[in-house]
Design an enzyme around this catalytic site. Structure first.
Site, short mmCIF file in Angstrom:
data_model
loop_
_atom_site.label_atom_id
_atom_site.label_comp_id
_atom_site.label_asym_id
_atom_site.label_seq_id
_atom_site.Cartn_x
_atom_site.Cartn_y
_atom_site.Cartn_z
N HIS B 417 4.37 -26.46 -17.78
CA HIS B 417 4.77 -27.84 -17.49
C HIS B 417 3.62 -28.83 -17.65
O HIS B 417 3.81 -30.04 -17.56
CB HIS B 417 5.35 -27.92 -16.07
N ASP B 421 7.80 -30.89 -21.08
CA ASP B 421 8.68 -31.38 -20.05
C ASP B 421 10.11 -31.00 -20.39
O ASP B 421 10.39 -30.43 -21.44
CB ASP B 421 8.55 -32.91 -19.93
#
Lengths: 327, 446
Positions: B417, B421
């Site tokens: 992450h 995204d």
């Protein structure tokens, strides 16, 4: 998060605090135009002007005295002693004035002052560029003393020192400047004064230290792990006031404790830590409290073999740790 | 022989870079004659030799940065024999023996007690030991001592208590000799997993020392490969902030296509035409459209890899390997099928070479092969994402408000992450889905 050098973390803390608060300024020998002999204050004069990065005469008593006066008037000075060895002419100002102002004025006045001073050897500095003066100031009520090891703590503790309402001595190890790197957030954070930090969890021996020696201890601990010795490492970070609870908790983990510092053994910080442990934890000790410190000789020798003898290193630390584990 | 080391050129410097060697091995060097040029943060300088002699060997090449004190070259001093070298090695030998000693001391922690004669510290108890003995109602004479001179350490007591011997010691102390070999050596450690074609090899079982009869526990030696897997997994989960997402794909047409082609393919190519080959093709084409999936986090930047090298997770009975299909974007479905077969065979036979394992940029795990329909994979460090291909199952699906029986499969994606995204990963998975669903019975393999 960027990985930066210890010295950059100190510079970043000063820059951020000067941006945050107009009352914060630095003063000292060569801190302005030259940006400090180690480049610690580089760029501050360009950014904040010569009134906030003040070059002073070669007179440490004046640097401390001016800073104390400014602090009593509400400024937040960061006074730099070029080397902590040169700090002794200012000892009277620091111990007899700065440390006592709040007490003596019955809380009417305070002295929110930070004194930064590079300590320690290992850079072929010889007698007058290598001393560890902690024990001179240690045990003076009214002074706080911090001595960070990680870059993260250097930034966070310096910011906490600037915001502290009382005088704080910030002892940065000059050998750490470029040797120690680490992740440092570029956000605004502080590391609270008075809190120790566990650098490594283990259950065979506990090693308590501060500043540069932790570098050797961490290396030695990693190697000793291969020999089956598990080391618990506590970084004091603040040496006055000592984080008593953290010390006791770390010792309880193993019952075997080694205290390490570069300042000489007699009357050093380790003596006080040892006394606290023996006062509180006699029945949980599994071995004599051990200390590994600089030798009780007047100063760092100027010749390389002499310096090597004087300085702690990974092998000396590792041997002491192994001996304690075997006990 | 003398080692030339990087000198401390300026205070507070910790490292230096070798810019250029001015002398080569075999050259004669006079004392103080420059042998190389070095660069540091503060100064650039020529490094003079500290002795007269012949340069034997260069240890640090041009452009390398090393800490102060590191040996960079070996010189043979004029008229000197090679016997001075032993001085240094003496110290090393000392350390090694000390190391061995510690190892021995600690490994006997559950071993036999040392007799009093050669254990002068046997009867001296530290406050911690006495306190623990009182707490657990122990007779210290029964506790083996591993400390200096046979001393019982705090850890010895704790180990003794943990071993369960403590309870017995208050009663019949002889009972500590009981059936330490009572466990069944044929007990299987793992029995699940439909991909297991044979029963797992028996783990090497170590029984604790006679003082510590263990009940209901067996010990399995951690193999080097197990240890590597453990380290990599731990590094990945502790450094990479994982996020997870899943999508379902209608592979009915793909099933038809494969059924139509597989026998012919087997005859012609001699390898199985697997669904995985089609999936890889779909994934590789999607990565081409979203190159950020093929990247690495480097703190102050993100490195996007140009080559698409797919790591393929291949499970064996007791481990999982991730051999790499290099330049997967240059291959068609048939080529991928052959490569998959080849890597799977090499993995099973333990014939993977180092070059088979290196350079992966994105990992695919065919979890469907052992019946999984949903999994949460750990990213193959330092890659940016890992995708799993779950079992194909027939399910009722609503299409145009009508219920149809379709072959469905889930694709799961774990992502770093820091780099990726939800939106970009959602688009990426949609592209994989489109690619898979666009196979028709007319699609070509070559």
């Amino acid at each position: 998060m960027a990985v930066i050098e210890y010295i950059d973390a100190i510079r970043l803390a000063m820059k951020e605090e000067m941006e945050r608060d107009e009352d914060v300024f630095v003063l000292g020998e060569d801190v302005g135009l030259k940006g400090g002999v180690f480049t610690t204050t580089k760029g501050l004069m360009e950014q904040f002007g010569e009134m906030r990065a003040l070059d002073t005469p070669l007179a440490e008593s004046a640097i401390a005295g001016v800073a104390i006066g400014a602090a009593m008037y509400g400024m937040k000075p960061i006074a730099e002693m070029q080397y902590s060895d040169f700090m002794f002419p200012a000892t009277n100002q620091i111990i007899s004035e700065a440390a006592k102002i709040r007490y003596r004025s019955n809380n009417d006045w305070s002295c929110p002052l930070v004194i930064r001073a590079p300590i320690g050897g290992g850079i072929f500095g010889g007698l007058y560029h290598s001393q560890c003066p902690e024990s001179v100031f240690f045990g003076t009520p009214g002074l706080k003393i911090v001595a960070p090891y990680r870059a993260y703590d250097a930034k966070g503790l310096l910011k906490a020192a600037v915001r502290d309402p009382d005088p704080v001595l910030f002892f940065e190890h000059k050998k750490c400047y470029k040797l120690v790197t680490g992740e440092v957030p570029d956000t605004d954070y502080i590391v609270p004064i008075g809190e120790a930090n566990v650098l490594r969890e283990g259950d065979d021996i506990t090693v308590i230290s501060y500043s540069l020696p932790l570098h050797f201890i961490e290396q030695a601990a990693a190697e000793l792990e291969g020999e089956g010795i598990s080391t618990h490492i506590l970084d004091l970070r603040t040496i006055q006031p000592l984080d008593k609870e953290a010390v006791l908790e770390a010792v309880r983990k193993t019952g075997k404790v080694l205290i390490v510092h570069e300042d000489n053994k007699t009357g050093g910080v380790g003596a006080e830590v040892s006394a606290i442990i023996s006062e509180e934890l006699l029945f949980e000790l599994d071995a004599p409290i051990m200390r590994l410190c600089g030798p009780d000789v007047p100063a760092m020798p100027i010749n390389p073999p002499g310096e090597k003898f004087f300085m702690l290193n990974k092998d000396k630390v590792k041997e002491a740790m192994r001996n304690l584990a075997l006990y | 022989m003398i080692e030339i080391v990087v000198p401390q050129l300026a205070e507070s410097l910790v490292s230096a870079t070798i810019d250029k060697w001015l002398k080569q091995p075999g050259d004669w060097v006079d004392i103080y004659e420059p042998i190389c040029e070095i660069l540091t943060d503060k100064v650039n300088a020529e490094l003079p030799s500290t002795v007269s002699g012949t340069l034997m060997k260069i240890l640090v090449g041009n452009g390398e940065t090393v800490p102060v004190g590191t040996p960079i070259a070996i010189m043979e001093v004029e008229g000197e024999a090679a016997d001075t070298g032993t001085v240094a090695s003496g110290g090393t030998a000392n350390t090694t023996s000390a190391t061995a000693h510690v190892g021995a001391a600690l490994s006997t922690s559950a071993g036999t007690a040392i007799s009093d004669a050669d254990a002068p510290m046997r009867g001296r108890f530290s406050p911690a030991v006495q306190q623990l003995a009182t707490e657990h109602n122990l007779r210290l004479s029964e506790v083996p001592g591993t400390g200096l001179g046979g001393r019982i350490t705090r850890k010895d007591v704790l180990a003794f208590v943990a071993s369960g011997a403590a309870g017995k010691s208050s009663g019949a102390s002889q009972a500590t000799q009981v059936s330490s070999a009572s466990m069944d050596p044929k007990a299987q450690v793992r029995s699940s997993g439909i991909h297991l074609s044979e029963s797992p090899r028996l783990p090497k079982i170590e029984v604790e020392g006679s003082n510590a009869p263990s009940r209901g526990e067996t010990f399995i030696d951690v193999t080097p490969i197990r240890s590597t897997i453990a380290r990599n997994m731990r590094q990945s989960v502790s450094e990479i902030p994982h996020a997870w997402t899943m999508i379902e794909v209608d592979v009915t047409n793909l099933v038809l296509l494969r059924n139509k082609l597989k026998d012919e393919f087997m005859k012609r190519e001699g390898v199985n035409l697997t669904y995985l080959a089609f999936l890889l093709k779909a994934v590789v084409n999607a990565i081409k459209d979203f190159p950020i999936m093929n990247s690495v986090w480097a703190v102050d930047k993100i490195i996007v890899k140009r080559d698409i090298n797919i790591s393929l997770a291949v499970g064996t009975e007791d481990s999982v390997m991730t051999p790499v299909i290099k330049n997967a974007d240059h291959k068609n479905v048939a080529g991928l099928a052959k490569e998959i077969e080849e890597l799977a065979r090499k993995t099973r036979e333990g014939k993977l070479t180092l070059s088979d394992m290196h350079g992966g940029t994105f990992t695919v795990n065919n979890t469907g092969s052992f019946g999984s329909i949903l999994s949460y994979p750990i990213i193959n460090y330092p890659q940016a994402a890992i995708l799993t291909f779950e079992s194909i199952v027939k399910r009722p699906v609503v299409i145009n408000d009508m219920i149809a029986v379709r072959s469905m499969a889930n694709l799961c994606l774990s992502l770093d992450h820091r780099i990726l995204d939800g939106v970009i990963c959602g688009r990426f998975l949609q592209r994989v889905k489109e690619n898979l669903e666009s196979f028709t019975t007319d699609s070509k393999l070559y």
